[in-house]
Design a protein around this motif. Structure first.
Motif, short mmCIF file in Angstrom:
data_model
loop_
_atom_site.label_atom_id
_atom_site.label_comp_id
_atom_site.label_asym_id
_atom_site.label_seq_id
_atom_site.Cartn_x
_atom_site.Cartn_y
_atom_site.Cartn_z
N THR A 418 0.83 -1.21 0.00
CA THR A 418 0.00 0.00 0.00
C THR A 418 0.86 1.25 0.00
O THR A 418 0.55 2.24 -0.69
N CYS A 419 1.96 1.23 0.74
CA CYS A 419 2.86 2.40 0.77
C CYS A 419 3.43 2.70 -0.61
O CYS A 419 3.46 3.86 -1.04
N VAL A 420 3.87 1.66 -1.30
CA VAL A 420 4.43 1.87 -2.65
C VAL A 420 3.34 2.38 -3.59
O VAL A 420 3.57 3.27 -4.42
N THR A 421 2.14 1.83 -3.47
CA THR A 421 1.02 2.22 -4.33
C THR A 421 0.66 3.69 -4.13
O THR A 421 0.35 4.41 -5.10
N MET A 422 0.69 4.16 -2.89
CA MET A 422 0.27 5.52 -2.55
C MET A 422 1.39 6.54 -2.65
O MET A 422 1.16 7.74 -2.46
N PHE A 423 2.60 6.10 -2.96
CA PHE A 423 3.74 7.01 -3.02
C PHE A 423 3.57 8.04 -4.12
O PHE A 423 3.15 7.72 -5.24
N ASN A 424 3.89 9.28 -3.82
CA ASN A 424 3.77 10.37 -4.79
C ASN A 424 5.16 10.88 -5.17
O ASN A 424 5.80 11.59 -4.38
N PRO A 425 5.66 10.55 -6.34
CA PRO A 425 7.02 10.97 -6.73
C PRO A 425 7.16 12.47 -6.91
O PRO A 425 8.29 12.98 -6.99
N GLU A 426 6.04 13.19 -6.97
CA GLU A 426 6.11 14.65 -7.15
C GLU A 426 6.27 15.38 -5.82
O GLU A 426 6.64 16.56 -5.79
N SER A 427 6.01 14.69 -4.71
CA SER A 427 6.11 15.33 -3.39
C SER A 427 7.55 15.36 -2.91
O SER A 427 8.40 14.58 -3.37
N GLU A 428 7.84 16.25 -1.96
CA GLU A 428 9.16 16.32 -1.37
C GLU A 428 9.36 15.17 -0.40
O GLU A 428 8.41 14.57 0.10
N VAL A 429 10.63 14.86 -0.09
CA VAL A 429 10.94 13.64 0.65
C VAL A 429 10.34 13.62 2.05
O VAL A 429 9.80 12.59 2.49
N ASP A 430 10.39 14.74 2.77
CA ASP A 430 9.83 14.76 4.13
C ASP A 430 8.32 14.56 4.11
O ASP A 430 7.76 13.87 4.95
N GLU A 431 7.69 15.17 3.11
CA GLU A 431 6.24 15.02 2.97
C GLU A 431 5.88 13.57 2.64
O GLU A 431 4.92 13.02 3.18
N ASN A 432 6.68 12.95 1.77
CA ASN A 432 6.45 11.55 1.42
C ASN A 432 6.64 10.63 2.63
O ASN A 432 5.86 9.72 2.86
N GLU A 433 7.70 10.88 3.40
CA GLU A 433 7.96 10.05 4.57
C GLU A 433 6.80 10.10 5.55
O GLU A 433 6.32 9.07 6.04
N GLU A 434 6.32 11.30 5.81
CA GLU A 434 5.21 11.48 6.74
C GLU A 434 3.94 10.81 6.18
O GLU A 434 3.20 10.15 6.91
#
Length: 547
Positions: A418-434
């Motif tokens: 689910t995490c990989v599916t919902m990952f947004n490559p356009e977001s910044e790294v800290d935002e993605n981690e959270e």
């Protein structure tokens, strides 16, 4: 024997003998796992960790106990598997700190080193639990500090006895142990190590490292006998005794010389792995940085010809399947841990760069994770452990790495997917981690496996061979049919907010059975989307998620 002091040679025999004893007793330590599911791997993880540690000092001929302990700790750090292995590596790291700068030590100095080992282990665990390996090392080290014996054999006797007393108390500190009528498995592993060290000194044992038999190494047979084109014929591995800051440049220098390069630097050691047609040229570059150690060159073409005649060479097959490193840097990369061909393929299809084979009963080491991280040319790397017993090793790899590595503490395969599916490559790294940490908390996970022993947990009577239904790792259902138990698990997981059910069926479930079960679920929950995939995971008949 009597020893007022011990040096590097004595220490070598002590830890090698301890490693051999733990290897011999690893299955017994595994059997102490209180949870009745088939993942009791504490003994395997601790033994593999300690074996990696002593392999680092194999053949070391030094008077300096500081040098021997430092190398031992480094080997354990990189070879740490599972939570018990990581904690053990931290104990050895602390002991090494206590022995720093010393050629030999007396009883007082060795006692202080044990105390440093205890302190280091407690610091490594966010919420230390008493009644575990932590209690055993604490009790042993406190006894060492408090005693006034001068002979180190007598000191080790005190340490071993204190460890045994605390080990026997662990059931009083953890109700689950008392109910299962066992002592803590990690504590037992540590007791075996301390006893092995004591016996080596007391009996003047000149220990030699024992090898793990193939049947104990949890290897899978090589699959298929198809011919392959090996572009680079020599698998070349070695260690450079040089400042780790040179690792990145050396990696860049040898990229044109082959493929499957792995260059890992830590303090004053650089570990190198490369497939090349000219090992001599690689070694010639390496020797300019420092002294070379543990050089190993294998002719992969010759070995592969043997594989075609025998299906026992698992490691060779895996090496030949390694992917070429992507030269162009990208912003994000993923490393995930998974078991089962189907689940592995799902992660790869979703864009995960490296999938490490591992999970229940086979936890990858810190070095396994580090090697994948080292291969990636990405600005930010996310690691998905997908198992609670792998998170500490992943965190340790992230700490050692000089890259930006973010560990998302996923404890289940569905959380990771689910995490990989919902990952947004356009977001910044800290935002993605959270966002990923928030996403994983929204996934409910259930599973169905079988009981490996008779026991009682939370008022539920369990017999060996029963089907066990787990929700978030806790046993909730017991039955005789894995499909019936899976249905009961889903009924407890689903609520008014549920929208999606995902089912991954294991290696022991046929496609027909899985489709019939999925159809039954669809009929029962007609308002929910139901997805069914072949996971081919071992041990678990079904992994299921509800979102």
């Amino acid at each position: 024997m009597k020893y007022q002091t011990i040096n590097g040679h004595n220490f070598y025999n002590m830890v090698v003998n301890a490693s051999n004893r733990l290897l011999e007793e690893s299955e017994y330590v595994n059997s102490l796992n209180v949870f009745p599911v088939p993942d009791g791997d504490t003994g395997t993880n601790m033994s593999a960790t300690f074996k990696a540690a002593v392999k680092e000092i194999e053949g070391l001929n030094t008077e300096s106990i500081a040098e021997a302990s430092k190398k031992l700790a480094k080997g354990a750090l990189m070879g740490a598997r599972g939570n018990s292995g990581v904690i053990l590596s931290q104990i050895l790291r602390g002991i090494s700190k206590g022995l720093e700068g010393k050629t030999e030590v007396n009883a007082v100095e060795l006692a202080i080193a044990f105390k440093e080992g205890s302190n280091s282990a407690y610091k490594a665990v966010m919420r230390p639990t008493e009644g575990t390996i932590l209690s055993v090392i604490r009790a042993a080290s406190e006894a060492a500090i408090e005693t006034d014996v001068k002979d180190i054999v007598d000191l080790m006797d005190v340490v071993v006895n204190a460890a045994k007393v605390m080990l026997d108390k662990t059931p009083e500190l953890l109700p689950a142990l008392k109910k299962a009528k066992v002592v803590d498995s990690g504590g037992m592993g540590l007791y075996i190590i301390l006893k092995g060290m004591y016996d080596a000194l007391k009996d003047d044992i000149k220990a030699e490292i024992k090898d793990i038999k193939p049947s104990e190494a949890k290897m899978q047979g090589a699959q298929g006998t198809e011919d392959i084109d090996i572009k680079f014929g020599y698998c070349t591995e070695f260690i450079i005794l040089a400042d780790a800051s040179h690792a990145d440049k050396f990696r860049d220098d040898i990229i044109p010389m082959g493929d499957s390069q792995v260059v890992v630097g830590y303090e004053d050691v650089i570990k190198v792995h490369i497939h090349t047609n000219d090992p001599g040229a690689v070694l010639a570059k390496a020797v300019k940085l420092g002294e070379l150690s543990k050089i190993k060159i294998d002719n992969m073409r010759e070995e592969h010809r043997e594989v075609l005649l025998s299906k026992e060479e698992y490691n060779l097959k895996n090496e030949n399947k390694e992917e070429v490193i992507e030269a162009e840097e990208k912003k994000y990369a993923f490393v995930a841990v998974a078991m089962g061909e189907g689940i592995t393929n799902i992660f790869k299809d979703l864009g995960v760069d490296y999938v490490i084979e591992g999970g229940q009963t086979m936890n990858p080491s810190t070095q396994d994770i580090m090697e994948c991280i080292s291969k990636l040319n990405a600005e930010h790397i996310f690691v998905l452990p997908n198992n609670k017993n792998i998170i500490m090793s992943a965190n340790q790899a992230a700490e050692i790495s000089d890259k930006d590595v973010r560990v998302i503490p996923t404890t289940t395969i569905p959380q990771g997917i689910t995490c990989v599916t919902m990952f947004n490559p356009e977001s910044e790294v800290d935002e993605n981690e959270e966002s990923l940490k928030e996403t994983m908390s929204m996934v409910k996970t259930g599973s169905v496996t079988y009981a490996v022993r008779d026991t009682e947990m939370d008022g539920i009577e369990i017999k060996e061979g029963n089907m066990l239904g787990l929700i978030e790792g806790k046993i909730k259902k017991v039955g005789s049919s894995y499909c019936d138990v899976a249905e009961e698990v889903l009924s407890e997981m689903i609520d008014d907010e549920s929208e999606l059910i995902t089912i991954f069926y294991g290696a022991d479930v046929s496609e027909e059975e899985a489709n019939e079960f999925a159809a039954k679920v669809e009929e029962k929950y007609e308002d929910l989307d139901v997805q069914c995939y072949r996971g081919a995971q071992p041990l678990y008949y079904f992994l299921m998620s509800v979102e």
